[in-house]
Design a protein around this motif. Structure first.
Motif, PDB file in Angstrom:
ATOM      1  N   ALA A  59       5.784   3.340   8.258  1.00  0.00           N
ATOM      2  CA  ALA A  59       6.747   2.277   7.970  1.00  0.00           C
ATOM      3  C   ALA A  59       7.715   2.702   6.865  1.00  0.00           C
ATOM      4  N   LEU A  60       7.199   3.312   5.816  1.00  0.00           N
ATOM      5  CA  LEU A  60       8.044   3.752   4.717  1.00  0.00           C
ATOM      6  C   LEU A  60       9.026   4.837   5.174  1.00  0.00           C
ATOM      7  N   LYS A  61       8.548   5.757   6.012  1.00  0.00           N
ATOM      8  CA  LYS A  61       9.426   6.805   6.530  1.00  0.00           C
ATOM      9  C   LYS A  61      10.507   6.232   7.444  1.00  0.00           C
ATOM     10  N   ALA A  62      10.195   5.115   8.098  1.00  0.00           N
ATOM     11  CA  ALA A  62      11.153   4.484   9.002  1.00  0.00           C
ATOM     12  C   ALA A  62      12.185   3.642   8.262  1.00  0.00           C
ATOM     13  N   GLY A  63      12.000   3.487   6.943  1.00  0.00           N
ATOM     14  CA  GLY A  63      13.000   2.766   6.161  1.00  0.00           C
ATOM     15  C   GLY A  63      12.515   1.531   5.442  1.00  0.00           C
ATOM     16  N   ALA A  64      11.225   1.195   5.579  1.00  0.00           N
ATOM     17  CA  ALA A  64      10.705   0.027   4.872  1.00  0.00           C
ATOM     18  C   ALA A  64      10.755   0.247   3.366  1.00  0.00           C
ATOM     19  N   ALA A  65      11.003  -0.832   2.644  1.00  0.00           N
ATOM     20  CA  ALA A  65      11.012  -0.759   1.182  1.00  0.00           C
ATOM     21  C   ALA A  65       9.636  -1.059   0.610  1.00  0.00           C
ATOM     22  N   GLY A  66       8.739  -1.536   1.466  1.00  0.00           N
ATOM     23  CA  GLY A  66       7.397  -1.838   0.995  1.00  0.00           C
ATOM     24  C   GLY A  66       6.456  -2.110   2.151  1.00  0.00           C
ATOM     25  N   PHE A  67       5.167  -2.023   1.878  1.00  0.00           N
ATOM     26  CA  PHE A  67       4.141  -2.312   2.883  1.00  0.00           C
ATOM     27  C   PHE A  67       3.014  -3.057   2.194  1.00  0.00           C
ATOM     28  N   LEU A  68       2.585  -4.154   2.812  1.00  0.00           N
ATOM     29  CA  LEU A  68       1.519  -4.955   2.228  1.00  0.00           C
ATOM     30  C   LEU A  68       0.635  -5.490   3.351  1.00  0.00           C
ATOM     31  N   ASN A  69      -0.679  -5.398   3.147  1.00  0.00           N
ATOM     32  CA  ASN A  69      -1.621  -5.905   4.130  1.00  0.00           C
ATOM     33  C   ASN A  69      -1.747  -7.419   3.993  1.00  0.00           C
ATOM     34  N   LYS A  70      -2.041  -8.091   5.098  1.00  0.00           N
ATOM     35  CA  LYS A  70      -2.124  -9.547   5.089  1.00  0.00           C
ATOM     36  C   LYS A  70      -3.325 -10.086   4.318  1.00  0.00           C
ATOM     37  N   HIS A  71      -4.206  -9.199   3.871  1.00  0.00           N
ATOM     38  CA  HIS A  71      -5.310  -9.636   3.014  1.00  0.00           C
ATOM     39  C   HIS A  71      -4.835  -9.834   1.570  1.00  0.00           C
ATOM     40  N   ALA A  72      -3.581  -9.514   1.315  1.00  0.00           N
ATOM     41  CA  ALA A  72      -3.035  -9.648  -0.037  1.00  0.00           C
ATOM     42  C   ALA A  72      -2.990 -11.117  -0.458  1.00  0.00           C
ATOM     43  N   THR A  73      -3.000 -11.337  -1.760  1.00  0.00           N
ATOM     44  CA  THR A  73      -2.908 -12.697  -2.292  1.00  0.00           C
ATOM     45  C   THR A  73      -1.443 -13.145  -2.316  1.00  0.00           C
ATOM     46  N   GLU A  74      -1.253 -14.437  -2.526  1.00  0.00           N
ATOM     47  CA  GLU A  74       0.106 -14.971  -2.642  1.00  0.00           C
ATOM     48  C   GLU A  74       0.837 -14.307  -3.806  1.00  0.00           C
ATOM     49  N   ALA A  75       0.131 -14.089  -4.902  1.00  0.00           N
ATOM     50  CA  ALA A  75       0.744 -13.467  -6.075  1.00  0.00           C
ATOM     51  C   ALA A  75       1.201 -12.045  -5.772  1.00  0.00           C
ATOM     52  N   GLU A  76       0.385 -11.310  -4.997  1.00  0.00           N
ATOM     53  CA  GLU A  76       0.744  -9.934  -4.651  1.00  0.00           C
ATOM     54  C   GLU A  76       1.969  -9.896  -3.737  1.00  0.00           C
ATOM     55  N   LEU A  77       2.026 -10.820  -2.786  1.00  0.00           N
ATOM     56  CA  LEU A  77       3.185 -10.872  -1.886  1.00  0.00           C
ATOM     57  C   LEU A  77       4.440 -11.240  -2.661  1.00  0.00           C
ATOM     58  N   LEU A  78       4.326 -12.202  -3.540  1.00  0.00           N
ATOM     59  CA  LEU A  78       5.471 -12.611  -4.350  1.00  0.00           C
ATOM     60  C   LEU A  78       5.952 -11.461  -5.227  1.00  0.00           C
ATOM     61  N   HIS A  79       5.013 -10.731  -5.812  1.00  0.00           N
ATOM     62  CA  HIS A  79       5.358  -9.574  -6.637  1.00  0.00           C
ATOM     63  C   HIS A  79       6.071  -8.510  -5.806  1.00  0.00           C
ATOM     64  N   ALA A  80       5.591  -8.268  -4.594  1.00  0.00           N
ATOM     65  CA  ALA A  80       6.215  -7.265  -3.719  1.00  0.00           C
ATOM     66  C   ALA A  80       7.641  -7.663  -3.389  1.00  0.00           C
ATOM     67  N   ILE A  81       7.857  -8.921  -3.056  1.00  0.00           N
ATOM     68  CA  ILE A  81       9.201  -9.401  -2.710  1.00  0.00           C
ATOM     69  C   ILE A  81      10.161  -9.225  -3.884  1.00  0.00           C
ATOM     70  N   LYS A  82       9.715  -9.619  -5.073  1.00  0.00           N
ATOM     71  CA  LYS A  82      10.590  -9.529  -6.243  1.00  0.00           C
ATOM     72  C   LYS A  82      10.851  -8.076  -6.648  1.00  0.00           C
ATOM     73  N   GLN A  83       9.837  -7.216  -6.511  1.00  0.00           N
ATOM     74  CA  GLN A  83      10.025  -5.808  -6.864  1.00  0.00           C
ATOM     75  C   GLN A  83      11.022  -5.139  -5.922  1.00  0.00           C
ATOM     76  N   VAL A  84      10.892  -5.410  -4.632  1.00  0.00           N
ATOM     77  CA  VAL A  84      11.821  -4.836  -3.658  1.00  0.00           C
ATOM     78  C   VAL A  84      13.222  -5.404  -3.871  1.00  0.00           C
TER      79      VAL A  84
END
Length: 215
Positions: free
Chosen positions: A98-123
């Motif tokens: 995914a990263l090689k194809a151009g994604a700015a991030g990858f997160l598994n759905k087992h992640a917490t809401e806080a982790e997803l929010l952090h990923a969105i803001k970091q990207v």
């Protein structure tokens, strides 16, 4: 934060309950706005062509097309849109692809809401996002003999087909799920076996299980 400054997010997932869950907790943030939802890759592309989107959160396993294929097309048409892959697939299966194809991030759905929010803001800040676990795995693989594992020579579509075969799906089932012909999937299977120097599906399945590519 002004309406213009908010992250304009497009959710792409074929499970309504997943989209609803993300909508629910994002509704309580003032920096992110879900501007649209899509349940397929083609619908996501149509929306991106019609309205302003600054970020896309997308699942790999879509009903109409593989998320990696859609990701590549999004980056060709809209290089300015940041894409985070938020998937039920394990990181070691698809994150690097995914990263090689151009994604700015990858997160598994087992992640917490806080982790997803952090990923969105970091990207959104212009940085890439990967979990510490994936970063450690990538570091461990530097100059490692496993870097030349046979499955890493496969194309994205071949890799996807291999995983589906190893999961017990027939060629006709895979063709239907990927909206491709049985002949095309059979050709992928032949190329997979040739590249990986395997003789049949049983050896392919054994390889995938041994290397923890499937559960």
């Amino acid at each position: 934060m002004t309406e213009e400054a908010r992250i304009k997010l497009l959710l792409v997932d074929n499970h309504p309950v997943v989209r609803a869950g993300i909508q629910h907790f994002i509704r309580h943030t003032n920096s992110i706005q879900v501007v649209a939802e899509a349940n397929s890759g083609q619908e996501a592309l149509k929306i991106a062509r019609q309205i302003e989107v600054s970020m896309i959160l997308i699942e790999i396993a879509l009903n109409d097309r593989n998320g990696i294929d859609i990701l590549k097309q999004i980056k060709r048409e809209f290089p300015e849109i940041a894409v985070i892959v938020f998937s039920s697939h394990r990181e070691d299966q698809y994150a690097i692809r995914a990263l090689k194809a151009g994604a700015a991030g990858f997160l598994n759905k087992h992640a917490t809401e806080a982790e997803l929010l952090h990923a969105i803001k970091q990207v959104a800040s212009g940085l890439k996002f990967i979990t510490p676990e994936l970063a450690q795995e990538m570091a461990n693989n530097l100059n490692h003999e496993h870097a030349n594992e046979p499955h890493k020579t496969l194309s994205d579509r071949e890799y996807q087909t291999m995983i589906m075969i190893a999961s017990g799906k027939s060629v006709s089932d895979i063709a239907k799920e990927l909206s491709l012909s049985v002949k095309t999937i059979s050709e992928y299977r032949s190329r997979i076996l040739l590249k990986m120097k395997l003789r049949h599906n049983a050896e392919l399945t054994h390889y995938a299980i041994k290397n923890e590519l499937v559960e």
